[in-house]
Design a protein around this motif. Structure first.
Motif, PDB file in Angstrom:
ATOM      1  N   TYR A 135      18.704 -58.807  62.479  1.00 27.35           N
ATOM      2  CA  TYR A 135      17.893 -59.644  63.363  1.00 27.35           C
ATOM      3  C   TYR A 135      16.701 -60.214  62.599  1.00 27.35           C
ATOM      4  O   TYR A 135      16.400 -61.405  62.699  1.00 27.35           O
ATOM      5  CB  TYR A 135      17.405 -58.846  64.572  1.00 27.35           C
ATOM      6  CG  TYR A 135      16.741 -59.728  65.594  1.00 27.35           C
ATOM      7  CD1 TYR A 135      17.459 -60.232  66.671  1.00 27.35           C
ATOM      8  CD2 TYR A 135      15.405 -60.095  65.461  1.00 27.35           C
ATOM      9  CE1 TYR A 135      16.865 -61.083  67.590  1.00 27.35           C
ATOM     10  CE2 TYR A 135      14.811 -60.956  66.372  1.00 27.35           C
ATOM     11  CZ  TYR A 135      15.541 -61.433  67.433  1.00 27.35           C
ATOM     12  OH  TYR A 135      14.950 -62.291  68.325  1.00 27.35           O
ATOM     13  N   GLY A 148      12.901 -51.421  65.061  1.00 27.41           N
ATOM     14  CA  GLY A 148      14.029 -50.972  65.855  1.00 27.41           C
ATOM     15  C   GLY A 148      13.621 -49.822  66.747  1.00 27.41           C
ATOM     16  O   GLY A 148      12.606 -49.162  66.526  1.00 27.41           O
ATOM     17  N   HIS A 193      18.626 -50.351  69.865  1.00 28.50           N
ATOM     18  CA  HIS A 193      20.004 -49.972  69.579  1.00 28.50           C
ATOM     19  C   HIS A 193      20.227 -48.560  70.095  1.00 28.50           C
ATOM     20  O   HIS A 193      20.352 -47.616  69.325  1.00 28.50           O
ATOM     21  CB  HIS A 193      20.321 -50.077  68.083  1.00 28.50           C
ATOM     22  CG  HIS A 193      19.223 -49.601  67.186  1.00 28.50           C
ATOM     23  ND1 HIS A 193      19.008 -48.272  66.874  1.00 28.50           N
ATOM     24  CD2 HIS A 193      18.242 -50.294  66.558  1.00 28.50           C
ATOM     25  CE1 HIS A 193      17.971 -48.164  66.079  1.00 28.50           C
ATOM     26  NE2 HIS A 193      17.474 -49.358  65.870  1.00 28.50           N
ATOM     27  N   THR A 249      18.637 -53.957  63.164  1.00 27.92           N
ATOM     28  CA  THR A 249      17.256 -54.426  63.096  1.00 27.92           C
ATOM     29  C   THR A 249      17.064 -55.357  61.908  1.00 27.92           C
ATOM     30  O   THR A 249      16.424 -56.418  62.024  1.00 27.92           O
ATOM     31  CB  THR A 249      16.295 -53.236  62.986  1.00 27.92           C
ATOM     32  OG1 THR A 249      16.565 -52.300  64.028  1.00 27.92           O
ATOM     33  CG2 THR A 249      14.847 -53.683  63.070  1.00 27.92           C
ATOM     34  N   VAL A 252      13.833 -54.421  68.646  1.00 30.04           N
ATOM     35  CA  VAL A 252      15.285 -54.552  68.708  1.00 30.04           C
ATOM     36  C   VAL A 252      15.853 -53.185  69.057  1.00 30.04           C
ATOM     37  O   VAL A 252      15.801 -52.259  68.249  1.00 30.04           O
ATOM     38  CB  VAL A 252      15.867 -55.055  67.373  1.00 30.04           C
ATOM     39  CG1 VAL A 252      17.387 -55.200  67.463  1.00 30.04           C
ATOM     40  CG2 VAL A 252      15.226 -56.374  66.966  1.00 30.04           C
ATOM     41  N   CYS A 261      18.173 -57.413  75.778  1.00 27.64           N
ATOM     42  CA  CYS A 261      18.011 -58.230  74.579  1.00 27.64           C
ATOM     43  C   CYS A 261      16.751 -57.800  73.824  1.00 27.64           C
ATOM     44  O   CYS A 261      15.934 -57.053  74.346  1.00 27.64           O
ATOM     45  CB  CYS A 261      17.905 -59.708  74.957  1.00 27.64           C
ATOM     46  SG  CYS A 261      16.426 -60.109  75.922  1.00 27.64           S
ATOM     47  N   PRO A 262      16.563 -58.266  72.588  1.00 25.75           N
ATOM     48  CA  PRO A 262      15.296 -58.019  71.896  1.00 25.75           C
ATOM     49  C   PRO A 262      14.120 -58.563  72.685  1.00 25.75           C
ATOM     50  O   PRO A 262      14.243 -59.559  73.405  1.00 25.75           O
ATOM     51  CB  PRO A 262      15.475 -58.765  70.563  1.00 25.75           C
ATOM     52  CG  PRO A 262      16.947 -58.804  70.346  1.00 25.75           C
ATOM     53  CD  PRO A 262      17.548 -58.960  71.721  1.00 25.75           C
TER      54      PRO A 262
END
Length: 279
Positions: A166, A245, A276, A163, A274, A136-137
């Motif tokens: 969020y 991100g 990815h 990003t 965040v 998770c973030p």
């Protein structure tokens, strides 16, 4: 971001952890979601004798660990009396335990725990590892609190949509404005911000936010500099939180990339990473 999922906060009794768990409690109260406070005790790695000292009430390492958990709950309720708090007392390495417990969380919150002033680096190894590996973030809470400031999000050439989403949702939940920053790297004195195509990404980002989060106050900033992280940080002096991100493509497995790494170390305010990762 699923608001029914808990926010998980690591707590070790330090001043930095006090700041982190109270930040997490305020956010959980805004989201109307549970807060799970986790204390990871390393004592079993050193000794198996966790029981009380004979004849001495409220002694022993197990009792000490339980007291830290209770202190974390008290710190959370100091700022958000109504927040729903659950606790976990686990034994072993903090990064491993927190990563497992936050596997279904909406956000993992940790303090900095670095050696302040040492070459300007403020973030400890546990926080960095979690920022690079948690599902998770991850929010790393620094010493500076600016609750009325904007949410600043840095976007780059790829993977920025998640990003941005969020950051926009976080800004809406905290009733903050959103500042979208894109940095173009300077080379040989050339300013790429003045070249063709420099605004397309920001224009697309602004349209996306206005479509998905109508009513949110949003602004964009296009900057250029020799250091992407340093230039981004120049736009965060009034920020309540910075969102970055990470593709997880650093040279070391599990690292978060140079820009996110530098922002974590040098932004005084909270930073949310965040991830990815590429499949």
């Amino acid at each position: 971001m699923n608001d029914s999922e808990p926010i998980v906060a690591g707590y070790d009794g330090s001043h930095e952890a006090d700041t982190a768990v109270q930040w997490a409690a305020r956010l959980a109260n805004r989201r109307k979601c549970p807060l799970q406070i986790v204390h990871c005790s390393l004592w079993p790695v050193i000794t198996h004798n966790m029981e009380p000292v004979p004849g001495i009430a409220e002694s022993g390492l197990r009792h000490a660990a339980e007291s830290v958990v209770s202190e974390g709950v008290a710190r959370a309720h100091e700022v958000s009396a109504d927040v729903e708090v659950t606790t976990s007392l686990v034994y072993g390495w903090p990064a491993e335990n927190l990563r497992k417990l936050a596997s279904h969380a909406s956000l993992l919150v940790v303090g900095t725990r670095g050696i302040g002033g040492f070459l300007g680096l403020l973030v400890g190894s546990v926080s960095l590892e979690l920022a690079a590996t948690a599902a998770c973030p991850v929010a790393v809470i620094g010493p500076v609190q600016r609750p009325g400031g904007p949410v600043v999000v840095g976007i780059d050439g790829e993977g920025w949509e998640a990003t941005l989403r969020y950051a926009a949702t976080f800004a809406s939940q905290t009733q903050a404005s959103l500042r979208i920053v894109h940095v173009r790297r300077k080379h040989d004195g050339h300013d790429p911000a003045q070249g063709p195509g420099a605004r397309e990404m920001l224009d697309s980002a602004i349209r996306s936010v206005r479509n998905t989060t109508p009513g949110l106050e949003v602004a964009d900033v296009l900057l250029s500099g020799t250091s992407v992280a340093g230039t981004l940080l120049s736009a965060t002096s009034d920020a309540q939180v910075v969102v970055v991100g990470s593709s997880g493509l650093g040279l070391v497995k599990g690292s978060i990339g140079s820009t996110a790494h530098a922002v974590l170390h040098h932004a005084g305010c909270p930073v949310i990473v965040v991830r990815h990762p590429k499949q």
